[in-house]
Design a protein around this motif. Structure first.
Motif, PDB file in Angstrom:
ATOM      1  N   TYR A  56       0.844  -1.195   0.000  1.00 39.26           N
ATOM      2  CA  TYR A  56       0.000   0.000   0.000  1.00 39.26           C
ATOM      3  C   TYR A  56       0.880   1.245   0.000  1.00 39.26           C
ATOM      4  O   TYR A  56       1.834   1.337   0.759  1.00 39.26           O
ATOM      5  CB  TYR A  56      -0.918   0.000   1.227  1.00 39.26           C
ATOM      6  N   TRP A  57       0.518   2.202  -0.873  1.00 39.68           N
ATOM      7  CA  TRP A  57       1.317   3.402  -1.050  1.00 39.68           C
ATOM      8  C   TRP A  57       0.596   4.675  -0.634  1.00 39.68           C
ATOM      9  O   TRP A  57       1.224   5.623  -0.194  1.00 39.68           O
ATOM     10  CB  TRP A  57       1.712   3.559  -2.519  1.00 39.68           C
ATOM     11  N   SER A  58      -0.698   4.756  -0.820  1.00 41.00           N
ATOM     12  CA  SER A  58      -1.407   6.021  -0.645  1.00 41.00           C
ATOM     13  C   SER A  58      -2.018   6.151   0.747  1.00 41.00           C
ATOM     14  O   SER A  58      -2.454   5.170   1.355  1.00 41.00           O
ATOM     15  CB  SER A  58      -2.502   6.162  -1.705  1.00 41.00           C
ATOM     16  N   TYR A  59      -2.050   7.399   1.232  1.00 40.47           N
ATOM     17  CA  TYR A  59      -2.664   7.682   2.524  1.00 40.47           C
ATOM     18  C   TYR A  59      -4.159   7.407   2.449  1.00 40.47           C
ATOM     19  O   TYR A  59      -4.774   7.483   1.392  1.00 40.47           O
ATOM     20  CB  TYR A  59      -2.435   9.138   2.923  1.00 40.47           C
ATOM     21  N   GLY A  60      -4.726   7.064   3.605  1.00 42.35           N
ATOM     22  CA  GLY A  60      -6.155   6.791   3.696  1.00 42.35           C
ATOM     23  C   GLY A  60      -6.402   5.338   4.038  1.00 42.35           C
ATOM     24  O   GLY A  60      -5.487   4.580   4.373  1.00 42.35           O
TER      25      GLY A  60
END
Length: 119
Positions: A56-60
Motif C-alpha cells: 500500500y502506497w497512498s494515505y487513507g
C-alpha cells in the motif's frame, strides 16, 4: 549467551550508523521486500517476512479481504507516517497503531482495513 547479545547489539548499532545521513536522519531502504515509503502485508504465517502479498502506497483507508490468521504487517513509510489496523472497513474502530519503520505479527481475521496516516 551474554557475548552473543552484546555482539548482536553492536551489529545493530553499526548498521544504524551506516544508514544515517550526515544530518542524522535515517535513510529508508527496502525492508523484507517492502519498498521504502510503503506499508506491506505478508502471506499468512510467512515468518520471517520475505515477500509481501499486498503493498500500500497512498494515505487513507484500504480494505482488506480474505486475510485470516497471523500476518506480518511492516510500516516502511518515511517521515514518521503511521499505519493502523482497523476492524471497520473504512478505517474505523482501529485496534493497532504501527509507527514508521516498525512491524507487527498480527491476526488479521478481525481486521477489515488498514490506514496509512500522515504524520
Amino acid at each position: 549467551m551474554r557475548r552473543i547479545t552484546h555482539a548482536v547489539a553492536a551489529l545493530a548499532m553499526a548498521a544504524a550508523a551506516l544508514t544515517t545521513t550526515g544530518a542524522g536522519e535515517a535513510l529508508a531502504d527496502d525492508w523484507a521486500g517492502c519498498p521504502s515509503g510503503a506499508v506491506c502485508v505478508y502471506p499468512q504465517d510467512q515468518d520471517p517476512a520475505v515477500s509481501p502479498s499486498d503493498v500500500y502506497w497512498s494515505y487513507g483507508a484500504h480494505r482488506l479481504s480474505n486475510q485470516y490468521g497471523n500476518h506480518w504487517v511492516l510500516d516502511n513509510q518515511t517521515g514518521g507516517a503511521h499505519a493502523r489496523l482497523c476492524r471497520g472497513s473504512g478505517g474505523t474502530d482501529c485496534v493497532y497503531d504501527i509507527a514508521a519503520q516498525r512491524g507487527v505479527y498480527y491476526d488479521l481475521g478481525p481486521v477489515n482495513s488498514i490506514t496509512l496516516d500522515r504524520p
